[in-house]
Design a protein around this motif. Structure first.
Motif, PDB file in Angstrom:
ATOM      1  N   GLN A 187       0.819  -1.208   0.000  1.00 52.49           N
ATOM      2  CA  GLN A 187       0.000   0.000   0.000  1.00 52.49           C
ATOM      3  C   GLN A 187       0.855   1.261   0.000  1.00 52.49           C
ATOM      4  OE1 GLN A 187      -3.081  -0.105  -0.626  1.00 52.49           O
ATOM      5  NE2 GLN A 187      -3.655  -2.213  -0.162  1.00 52.49           N
ATOM      6  N   SER A 188       1.950   1.261   0.764  1.00 57.75           N
ATOM      7  CA  SER A 188       2.801   2.457   0.798  1.00 57.75           C
ATOM      8  C   SER A 188       3.531   2.643  -0.527  1.00 57.75           C
ATOM      9  CB  SER A 188       3.810   2.364   1.948  1.00 57.75           C
ATOM     10  OG  SER A 188       4.739   1.319   1.733  1.00 57.75           O
ATOM     11  N   CYS A 198      -0.406  -2.524 -10.002  1.00 53.40           N
ATOM     12  CA  CYS A 198      -1.262  -3.693  -9.828  1.00 53.40           C
ATOM     13  C   CYS A 198      -0.445  -4.801  -9.180  1.00 53.40           C
ATOM     14  CB  CYS A 198      -1.859  -4.150 -11.158  1.00 53.40           C
ATOM     15  SG  CYS A 198      -0.643  -4.586 -12.409  1.00 53.40           S
ATOM     16  N   VAL A 199      -1.123  -5.654  -8.431  1.00 55.39           N
ATOM     17  CA  VAL A 199      -0.462  -6.712  -7.672  1.00 55.39           C
ATOM     18  C   VAL A 199      -0.685  -8.053  -8.363  1.00 55.39           C
ATOM     19  CG1 VAL A 199      -0.440  -7.986  -5.485  1.00 55.39           C
ATOM     20  CG2 VAL A 199      -0.648  -5.492  -5.482  1.00 55.39           C
ATOM     21  N   VAL A 216      -5.440  -2.889  -4.427  1.00 50.71           N
ATOM     22  CA  VAL A 216      -4.860  -1.555  -4.592  1.00 50.71           C
ATOM     23  C   VAL A 216      -5.768  -0.731  -5.495  1.00 50.71           C
ATOM     24  CG1 VAL A 216      -2.910  -0.245  -5.506  1.00 50.71           C
ATOM     25  CG2 VAL A 216      -2.505  -2.383  -4.272  1.00 50.71           C
ATOM     26  N   ALA A 217      -6.235   0.397  -4.981  1.00 49.46           N
ATOM     27  CA  ALA A 217      -7.101   1.307  -5.756  1.00 49.46           C
ATOM     28  C   ALA A 217      -8.283   0.564  -6.370  1.00 49.46           C
ATOM     29  CB  ALA A 217      -6.285   2.017  -6.827  1.00 49.46           C
ATOM     30  N   GLY A 218      -8.862  -0.322  -5.595  1.00 49.41           N
ATOM     31  CA  GLY A 218     -10.031  -1.061  -6.059  1.00 49.41           C
ATOM     32  C   GLY A 218      -9.735  -2.246  -6.950  1.00 49.41           C
ATOM     33  N   CYS A 219      -8.455  -2.490  -7.237  1.00 49.81           N
ATOM     34  CA  CYS A 219      -8.066  -3.595  -8.115  1.00 49.81           C
ATOM     35  C   CYS A 219      -7.514  -4.742  -7.276  1.00 49.81           C
ATOM     36  CB  CYS A 219      -7.025  -3.125  -9.123  1.00 49.81           C
ATOM     37  SG  CYS A 219      -6.481  -4.418 -10.258  1.00 49.81           S
ATOM     38  N   PRO A 220      -8.200  -5.886  -7.214  1.00 52.53           N
ATOM     39  CA  PRO A 220      -7.714  -7.013  -6.419  1.00 52.53           C
ATOM     40  C   PRO A 220      -6.475  -7.638  -7.059  1.00 52.53           C
ATOM     41  CG  PRO A 220      -9.642  -7.659  -7.666  1.00 52.53           C
ATOM     42  CD  PRO A 220      -9.480  -6.186  -7.876  1.00 52.53           C
TER      43      PRO A 220
END
Length: 348
Positions: A187-188, A198-199, A216-220
């Protein structure tokens, strides 16, 4: 003398992250001595890597047939006597002694001695053997087909046979890192970047909790792989790898050119410097770490591939710039071979 064989880490073989060491050494030994390489018997491995690496039963039969015959044992003591850290160079220096013994094969039994630095020149071979498997190629096709400008954050969370811990201790391996650490780092990092991110998640313990935590930012997080070689390929294709304390994570890092993040509390400390292997004895990597400490130059601009982060991550701008450059380099409209354009200055 005809054959170059790896000695398995355990009787039936350990995880791929460990078994690559004797495999790589058998390859390098075959190159140095001009012998034929015999692959590990993946079919007998409890993890059935033969299915992932697409090897046949005959490979395992050949391996055990040759293991029953007399061989020259190239062990850690012999390698040290060559006074070469590079495994290929060490075996090349020992070649007259080895070939004079008139055996049908050589057995590489030094295990993980010398670490990744000793087998670094085997990366092209290992990439071909592992990333050429169907599971690996399928897993990265979607990544290679995308030109979105987002930093790809690869996350490896190892659970399963690892014990869980809240307190990460220096030089302790094979423990599951706290999920909170992964969340803080991801997140940081995402917030510090000036481009989207994106992860890509690789884990043996998938759960809705992990997916929610690493959104992250609504993207799983994305999970593209169906097997372990696919996970390795995806992690290696990312711009940065958030590592677990495991040989699997280190293999992904070793096969990749990406940046990576290691848990700061797990690193050993000596004279203000942190390292993974510095706590070990000279013949297991500590000596090389001591040399690295001496080679550090004061005032030099640091652009490190691997960085250490603790509970409160702090990101250097140079590190962030590296990741953003890799992401922007995937834009097709900037890339000439993909019908992209570049600035021109043609003046008459």
């Amino acid at each position: 003398m005809l054959w170059s064989l790896p000695k398995l880490i355990s009787p039936r073989g350990a995880g791929l992250g460990n078994e690559v060491f004797p495999w790589a050494k058998a390859y390098l030994g075959a190159r140095a001595l001009r012998l034929k390489l015999v692959a590990p018997p993946w079919r007998v491995n409890p993890r059935r890597y033969d299915q992932e690496l697409e090897t046949g039963a005959l490979d395992s039969i050949k391996y055990f047939a040759l293991r029953g015959l007399p061989a020259v044992d190239i062990n850690a003591e012999m390698i040290e006597s060559a006074q070469r850290f590079d495994y290929f160079e060490a075996v090349t220096a020992l070649a007259p002694t080895i070939l004079a013994q008139k055996r049908i094969s050589v057995l590489h039994s030094s295990g993980m001695h010398g670490g990744y630095l000793g087998i670094r020149r085997s990366r092209a071979f290992l990439r071909r053997e592992i990333f050429g498997a169907a599971g690996a190629m399928t897993a990265v096709e979607e990544m290679d087909g995308s030109s979105d400008v987002s930093v790809r954050i690869g996350v490896h969370i190892r659970g399963g046979d690892f014990s869980s811990t809240k307190l990460v201790r220096p030089a302790v391996f094979n423990e599951q890192l706290p999920l909170d650490w992964y969340v803080d780092v991801v997140q940081s990092l995402a917030k510090s970047l000036s481009v989207p991110s994106c992860v890509y998640l690789a884990t043996d313990t998938p759960s809705p909790v992990i997916n929610a935590a690493l959104t992250v930012a609504g993207c799983p997080p994305r999970g593209l792989a169906l097997d372990s070689v696919g996970d390795l390929a995806v992690l290696a294709r990312c711009d940065v790898i958030i590592s677990s304390v495991s040989s699997f994570s280190m293999l992904a890092i070793f096969l990749s050119d990406a940046s990576y993040v290691w848990h700061e509390d797990q690193l050993g400390e000596a004279d203000g410097w942190l390292s993974i292997w510095g706590h070990e004895a000279l013949n297991s990597g500590g000596g090389r770490t001591a040399q690295a400490m001496k080679q550090q130059s004061e005032g030099e601009v640091r652009v490190r591939r691997g960085v250490a982060q603790g509970k409160v991550p702090k990101w250097r701008q140079g590190f962030l710039n590296q990741l953003e450059y890799r992401a922007r380099a995937r834009r097709s409209f900037d890339d000439l071979i993909f019908f992209g354009v570049t600035e021109g200055d043609r003046r008459s």
